[in-house]
Design a protein around this motif. Structure first.
Motif, PDB file in Angstrom:
ATOM      1  N   GLY A 269      -4.338  -5.900 -65.627  1.00 30.78           N
ATOM      2  CA  GLY A 269      -4.604  -4.734 -64.792  1.00 30.78           C
ATOM      3  C   GLY A 269      -6.084  -4.513 -64.527  1.00 30.78           C
ATOM      4  O   GLY A 269      -6.471  -3.447 -64.063  1.00 30.78           O
ATOM      5  N   TYR A 270      -6.932  -5.524 -64.807  1.00 30.08           N
ATOM      6  CA  TYR A 270      -8.381  -5.348 -64.650  1.00 30.08           C
ATOM      7  C   TYR A 270      -8.897  -6.074 -63.399  1.00 30.08           C
ATOM      8  O   TYR A 270      -8.284  -7.015 -62.914  1.00 30.08           O
ATOM      9  N   ASP A 271     -10.068  -5.647 -62.923  1.00 32.35           N
ATOM     10  CA  ASP A 271     -10.719  -6.353 -61.811  1.00 32.35           C
ATOM     11  C   ASP A 271     -12.047  -6.930 -62.285  1.00 32.35           C
ATOM     12  O   ASP A 271     -12.393  -6.839 -63.460  1.00 32.35           O
ATOM     13  N   TRP A 272     -12.811  -7.514 -61.361  1.00 32.20           N
ATOM     14  CA  TRP A 272     -14.051  -8.179 -61.784  1.00 32.20           C
ATOM     15  C   TRP A 272     -15.057  -7.215 -62.366  1.00 32.20           C
ATOM     16  O   TRP A 272     -15.874  -7.584 -63.218  1.00 32.20           O
ATOM     17  N   LYS A 273     -15.020  -5.964 -61.940  1.00 33.64           N
ATOM     18  CA  LYS A 273     -15.999  -5.007 -62.472  1.00 33.64           C
ATOM     19  C   LYS A 273     -15.755  -4.757 -63.958  1.00 33.64           C
ATOM     20  O   LYS A 273     -16.686  -4.690 -64.767  1.00 33.64           O
ATOM     21  N   ILE A 274     -14.492  -4.608 -64.299  1.00 34.27           N
ATOM     22  CA  ILE A 274     -14.184  -4.476 -65.726  1.00 34.27           C
ATOM     23  C   ILE A 274     -14.567  -5.772 -66.437  1.00 34.27           C
ATOM     24  O   ILE A 274     -15.051  -5.754 -67.574  1.00 34.27           O
ATOM     25  N   GLY A 275     -14.401  -6.905 -65.719  1.00 36.48           N
ATOM     26  CA  GLY A 275     -14.790  -8.197 -66.277  1.00 36.48           C
ATOM     27  C   GLY A 275     -16.263  -8.218 -66.659  1.00 36.48           C
ATOM     28  O   GLY A 275     -16.629  -8.697 -67.740  1.00 36.48           O
ATOM     29  N   VAL A 276     -17.108  -7.685 -65.789  1.00 39.39           N
ATOM     30  CA  VAL A 276     -18.538  -7.619 -66.106  1.00 39.39           C
ATOM     31  C   VAL A 276     -18.742  -6.772 -67.358  1.00 39.39           C
ATOM     32  O   VAL A 276     -19.500  -7.130 -68.269  1.00 39.39           O
ATOM     33  N   GLY A 277     -18.032  -5.642 -67.420  1.00 36.40           N
ATOM     34  CA  GLY A 277     -18.114  -4.784 -68.602  1.00 36.40           C
ATOM     35  C   GLY A 277     -17.708  -5.535 -69.852  1.00 36.40           C
ATOM     36  O   GLY A 277     -18.331  -5.403 -70.904  1.00 36.40           O
ATOM     37  N   LEU A 278     -16.657  -6.370 -69.722  1.00 36.43           N
ATOM     38  CA  LEU A 278     -16.179  -7.112 -70.892  1.00 36.43           C
ATOM     39  C   LEU A 278     -17.199  -8.149 -71.340  1.00 36.43           C
ATOM     40  O   LEU A 278     -17.368  -8.390 -72.531  1.00 36.43           O
ATOM     41  N   ILE A 279     -17.892  -8.761 -70.359  1.00 32.98           N
ATOM     42  CA  ILE A 279     -18.944  -9.720 -70.733  1.00 32.98           C
ATOM     43  C   ILE A 279     -20.018  -8.989 -71.532  1.00 32.98           C
ATOM     44  O   ILE A 279     -20.466  -9.447 -72.582  1.00 32.98           O
ATOM     45  N   GLY A 280     -20.408  -7.827 -71.021  1.00 33.49           N
ATOM     46  CA  GLY A 280     -21.398  -7.029 -71.734  1.00 33.49           C
ATOM     47  C   GLY A 280     -20.897  -6.663 -73.112  1.00 33.49           C
ATOM     48  O   GLY A 280     -21.620  -6.743 -74.102  1.00 33.49           O
ATOM     49  N   ALA A 281     -19.617  -6.308 -73.174  1.00 32.34           N
ATOM     50  CA  ALA A 281     -19.049  -5.858 -74.436  1.00 32.34           C
ATOM     51  C   ALA A 281     -18.968  -6.981 -75.450  1.00 32.34           C
ATOM     52  O   ALA A 281     -18.825  -6.727 -76.638  1.00 32.34           O
ATOM     53  N   PHE A 282     -19.050  -8.231 -74.994  1.00 27.85           N
ATOM     54  CA  PHE A 282     -18.984  -9.313 -75.963  1.00 27.85           C
ATOM     55  C   PHE A 282     -20.208  -9.303 -76.873  1.00 27.85           C
ATOM     56  O   PHE A 282     -20.123  -9.681 -78.034  1.00 27.85           O
ATOM     57  N   ALA A 283     -21.339  -8.881 -76.330  1.00 26.95           N
ATOM     58  CA  ALA A 283     -22.535  -8.774 -77.172  1.00 26.95           C
ATOM     59  C   ALA A 283     -22.352  -7.658 -78.187  1.00 26.95           C
ATOM     60  O   ALA A 283     -22.610  -7.821 -79.368  1.00 26.95           O
ATOM     61  N   ALA A 284     -21.901  -6.529 -77.715  1.00 26.55           N
ATOM     62  CA  ALA A 284     -21.634  -5.389 -78.574  1.00 26.55           C
ATOM     63  C   ALA A 284     -20.765  -4.443 -77.775  1.00 26.55           C
ATOM     64  O   ALA A 284     -21.036  -4.215 -76.592  1.00 26.55           O
ATOM     65  N   ARG A 285     -19.728  -3.904 -78.414  1.00 25.09           N
ATOM     66  CA  ARG A 285     -18.694  -3.171 -77.678  1.00 25.09           C
ATOM     67  C   ARG A 285     -19.244  -2.004 -76.868  1.00 25.09           C
ATOM     68  O   ARG A 285     -18.841  -1.765 -75.740  1.00 25.09           O
ATOM     69  N   GLU A 286     -20.199  -1.276 -77.466  1.00 29.03           N
ATOM     70  CA  GLU A 286     -20.640  -0.058 -76.806  1.00 29.03           C
ATOM     71  C   GLU A 286     -21.411  -0.353 -75.518  1.00 29.03           C
ATOM     72  O   GLU A 286     -21.589   0.524 -74.682  1.00 29.03           O
ATOM     73  N   VAL A 287     -21.839  -1.633 -75.353  1.00 25.16           N
ATOM     74  CA  VAL A 287     -22.544  -2.015 -74.130  1.00 25.16           C
ATOM     75  C   VAL A 287     -21.607  -1.880 -72.925  1.00 25.16           C
ATOM     76  O   VAL A 287     -22.048  -1.709 -71.793  1.00 25.16           O
ATOM     77  N   PHE A 288     -20.290  -1.928 -73.156  1.00 26.31           N
ATOM     78  CA  PHE A 288     -19.300  -1.779 -72.099  1.00 26.31           C
ATOM     79  C   PHE A 288     -19.567  -0.526 -71.268  1.00 26.31           C
ATOM     80  O   PHE A 288     -19.545  -0.567 -70.038  1.00 26.31           O
ATOM     81  N   VAL A 289     -19.840   0.573 -71.962  1.00 24.64           N
ATOM     82  CA  VAL A 289     -20.011   1.846 -71.268  1.00 24.64           C
ATOM     83  C   VAL A 289     -21.233   1.797 -70.354  1.00 24.64           C
ATOM     84  O   VAL A 289     -21.151   2.140 -69.177  1.00 24.64           O
TER      85      VAL A 289
END
Lengths: 81, 726
Positions: B607-627
């Motif tokens: 249910g995700y799109d590429w924008k959430i994908g970018v967030g997930l890439i960021g979140a791989f470094a550290a979860r809170e980076v997602f926000v």
């Protein structure tokens, strides 16, 4: 032959043999559960598992299955001593 | 010099009192065992002192456990100690004498610090230090380390031991003749390094041989030398066929000697302290105990989240202000040298977004880590932690873990990094690996901003069920914590059975007496832990944050490349508006944005799109980076926080190509499940690597958790869709 797992709260018994293997067995021996040692169960029946025992002035907590590997002899009432 | 002693004998407090609180932390060579060293000032000069981890015995089955004997004998690259301070527990002297008996056999100068004399006096019959000294043949100093009592006397005794170099001698235990013959045989077969240590000390060779008997058994031998291993096996098997057990003989002989001599050390029979048992009757009560435990844990967590909040905000605002200052400085520089504007802008953004942001993202962890370790140290010092482990043992047993795994698992709810360091206390390496492998599934505090954002943005405030209006959002948050706990235990069950099957782990917990925590010791410990975190995880987090910044920043485009010319013309004199319009477009074309597009087919089923994908890439470094990454992607500015209404409104306003909203409650739930299960923390991976000695385990953990996260999020989304939810 009985085991620590069967000891009732407030009762004491003497260790006759320590079963198990490897580091578990060695640690039991080293905390003082050697043959001839008097052990007293503390706590209440309802506690179930793990069980608490008094050995040489310290309180030690063992899982029932582990306590079952420590064989004991002669249950004496703590109050009688 | 070396300081050694039983756990709970007040060794840390004494070390603190002797070194004045200044200590260096390192690792013992070749192990992950923490090495504390400090300097003490003696009348005749300054001495270096090394703190050996608390132990009941010198026996060793792993390099970690070998540290104690290596440090005492100067083996394995350790300096040969000039003297040993042995910390004994006066109220439970017999237990301390078991370790003392082994140390005395090594024939090194030993001074006994008879600590906790205040507790011993409270029993009405403290041991007599002079009698202990006569019995053991070494200087004995009665002490109350936490009050500083006996410290000058101990320093004087250590000083004179350093001058006289009087070696200790083995206690005259009545060794069985057969065991003595075996020991003689092993002594003759010692490999060169061990034989060398024993060269001028005939007793020491025998002590090392006894140590080998105690340490080696059917499934472990702490020595490399194959000849010695074979020899030990041979001696053990020969004894076994004669119906003897070497380890029992050895340990029982030592205890027999202690049992027959300890009564001589007291002038009266000590009273038993009934206090601990009275308290335990309530705190370990089958009904009251768990309730009290839940009460304590709720308090700890409430404090962990609410007390750290102001400090976190303060750190964020300080780093924000530093960033603003640097921005302003560069602004002036660019105005002064307009030709160099382009490289200067990149340098400015790298410094502000990469370096300052990166350092900030490391330091921002400190309040929670500091508080977590403060609570853990207070609970441990007070004696409650062992009771908590007792209460939770049943759950852990089902999960196939020893009771000692409780503390690291609990710490995992704050942060997996210190929690993984905390698994060092587990005796068996297999249990450590299993605990470390499931630890990243506990719901750490970095997941909280994501849960808060998603639940706040897309979940309705109330849920109507059973005819009641239930507060949906708090329930959803509690649900995430319950979910995480269940998954952690389930993962331990599965991994323990499938990946590392082993005999069920035993729990041997000691319940120490209840005691008021000693604050200076607690504070020092917290300080050491914070420093350790900065050193061990700080670098990785910093690098990860900078890489992520670069991925989102490059390649560069000018505003004109991104925004249509008519819009540029319309806002020609409003550069801020143009920049805000250009930012999300630049993000889409950045490397991270491109990766997000590549990722889209993989995450579309969730249910995700590429924008959430970018967030997930960021979140791989550290979860809170997602926000903050979502903040950048949705053009709410990089300073977005989970409480930011702007970001929430933008998330609610996002639509799919067909006009339906992008974020439905179901997508929110799917994302929460994804975050609960995914391994998105480089710091955790870095610590896993150092603690498991290689990349194998971190790679395994990433793989299984990513698979679990995808399947979990997919199942949530699909089952929800199938049920007609949206």
């Amino acid at each position: 032959m009985s085991s620590l797992a069967l000891l009732l709260p407030g009762k004491s018994a003497w260790v006759t043999e320590v079963g198990g293997s490897g580091s578990f067995r060695r640690r039991l021996l080293e905390i003082g559960l050697v043959p001839g040692t008097e052990v007293t169960r503390v706590g209440v029946v309802a506690q179930g598992d793990p069980l608490n025992f008094k050995v040489r002035g310290a309180t030690v907590c063992l899982r029932r299955a582990d306590a079952d590997r420590v064989l004991t002899q002669g249950s004496v009432a703590a109050a009688a001593k | 010099m070396v300081i050694a002693g039983n756990p709970n004998a007040g060794k840390s407090t004494l070390f603190n009192a002797l070194t004045g609180g200044a200590a260096q932390v390192g690792n013992f060579a070749g192990t992950t065992v923490e090495k504390l060293s400090g300097r003490i000032v003696l009348p005749s000069g300054v001495a270096q002192v090394i703190d050996v981890p608390g132990t009941f015995s010198l026996a060793a089955r792993s390099p970690e456990e070998r540290v104690a004997i290596d440090a005492l004998l100067g083996l394995g690259g350790h300096p040969v100690p000039d003297a040993v301070i042995l910390v004994a527990d006066a109220p439970r002297l017999a237990r301390s004498l078991y370790l003392a008996a082994q140390v005395l056999e090594l024939e090194i100068p030993v001074v006994l610090a008879l600590n906790l004399m205040d507790e011993a006096r409270a029993t009405g019959a403290p041991p007599d230090p002079a009698a202990v000294s006569r019995l053991l043949g070494i200087p004995v100093v009665p002490m109350v380390a936490r009050a500083g009592e006996g410290v000058p006397e101990l320093l004087a005794a250590v000083d004179s031991a350093l001058v006289h170099r009087a070696s200790s001698a083995a206690l005259p235990a009545r060794w069985p003749a057969a065991l003595e013959a075996d020991v003689t045989e092993i002594t003759a077969a010692l490999p060169p390094d061990l034989a060398c240590v024993a060269a001028n000390h005939p007793g020491r060779g025998r002590a090392v041989a006894r140590w080998l008997v105690l340490s080696a058994d059917e499934d472990a031998a702490p020595v490399e030398d194959p000849r010695l291993r074979k020899h030990l096996d041979l001696v053990r098997q020969r004894a076994a066929s004669a119906g003897r057990d070497l380890q029992t003989e050895l340990v029982a002989t030592r205890w027999a000697w202690i049992d027959s001599h300890v009564p001589l050390l007291y002038r009266a029979v000590p009273r038993q302290r009934g206090f601990d048992e009275a308290v335990d009757r309530w705190l370990l009560n089958p009904v009251v105990g768990p309730l009290a435990f839940l009460g304590v844990m709720s308090l700890v967590f409430a404090a962990l989240f609410s007390w750290s909040d102001p400090a976190i905000s303060a750190i964020e605002s300080v780093f924000g202000q530093i960033g603003d200052g640097v921005n302003a400085g560069f602004g002036a520089w660019i105005a002064w040298a307009p030709r160099a504007a382009a490289p200067l802008e990149i340098a400015r953004d790298a410094l502000v977004g990469g370096v300052i942001g990166g350092v900030g993202s490391v330091v921002v962890f400190l309040p929670q880590i500091g508080l977590l370790f403060t609570f853990l140290a207070l609970l441990e010092d007070s004696g409650y932690l062992a009771r908590a482990a007792h209460l939770t043992d049943r759950l852990l047993r089902i999960a196939g873990l020893p009771g000692q795994a409780f503390v690291p698992l609990l710490s995992g709810y704050a942060c997996a990094v210190p929690a993984i360091l905390g698994t060092r206390g587990l005796p068996r390496f297999r249990d450590r690996l299993l605990t470390m492998s499931v630890l990243p599934l506990t719901s750490c505090s970095a997941r909280l901003p994501v849960y808060t954002l998603m639940i706040g943005a897309v979940f309705p405030p109330t849920l109507v069920a059973f005819g009641l209006d239930l507060p949906m959002r708090p329930l959803a948050l509690v649900g995430m914590y319950v979910f995480s706990t269940v998954v952690t235990l389930a993962a331990a069950i599965v991994l323990g059975r499938v990946v590392m099957p082993a005999e069920s782990s035993a729990t041997i917990l000691e319940l120490p007496p209840y005691r008021a925590p000693h604050l200076p010791t607690v504070i020092r410990l917290v300080f050491i832990r914070c420093k350790q975190f900065l050193r061990e995880a700080g670098g990785t987090i910093l690098v990860a944050t900078m890489v992520l910044w670069a991925l989102l920043y490059f390649p560069r485009y000018s505003v004109e490349d991104l925004v249509p010319p008519e819009v540029v013309a319309a806002h020609a004199d409003e550069p801020e508006v143009l920049a805000a319009l250009a930012e999300p477009l630049a993000t889409e074309r950045s490397f991270a944005g491109r990766i997000g597009h590549v990722l889209e087919p993989v995450i579309a089923p969730l249910g995700y799109d590429w924008k959430i994908g970018v967030g997930l890439i960021g979140a791989f470094a550290a979860r809170e980076v997602f926000v903050s990454t979502l903040g950048v992607v949705y053009g709410a500015g990089g300073e977005a926080t989970e409480d930011d209404l702007g970001l929430r409104d933008r998330i609610r306003a996002e639509v799919r190509p067909d006009g339906r909203p992008r974020y439905t409650p179901l997508v929110g739930a799917s994302l929460c499940v994804f975050f609960a299960l995914a391994m998105q923390c480089l710091s955790t991976l870095a610590v896993l690597r150092t603690e498991s000695n290689g990349w194998r385990w971190p790679a395994f953990v990433v793989t299984y958790m990513t698979a679990l996260a995808w399947i979990g999020a997919f199942a949530t989304y699909r089952v929800g869709t199938w049920l007609g939810l949206s």
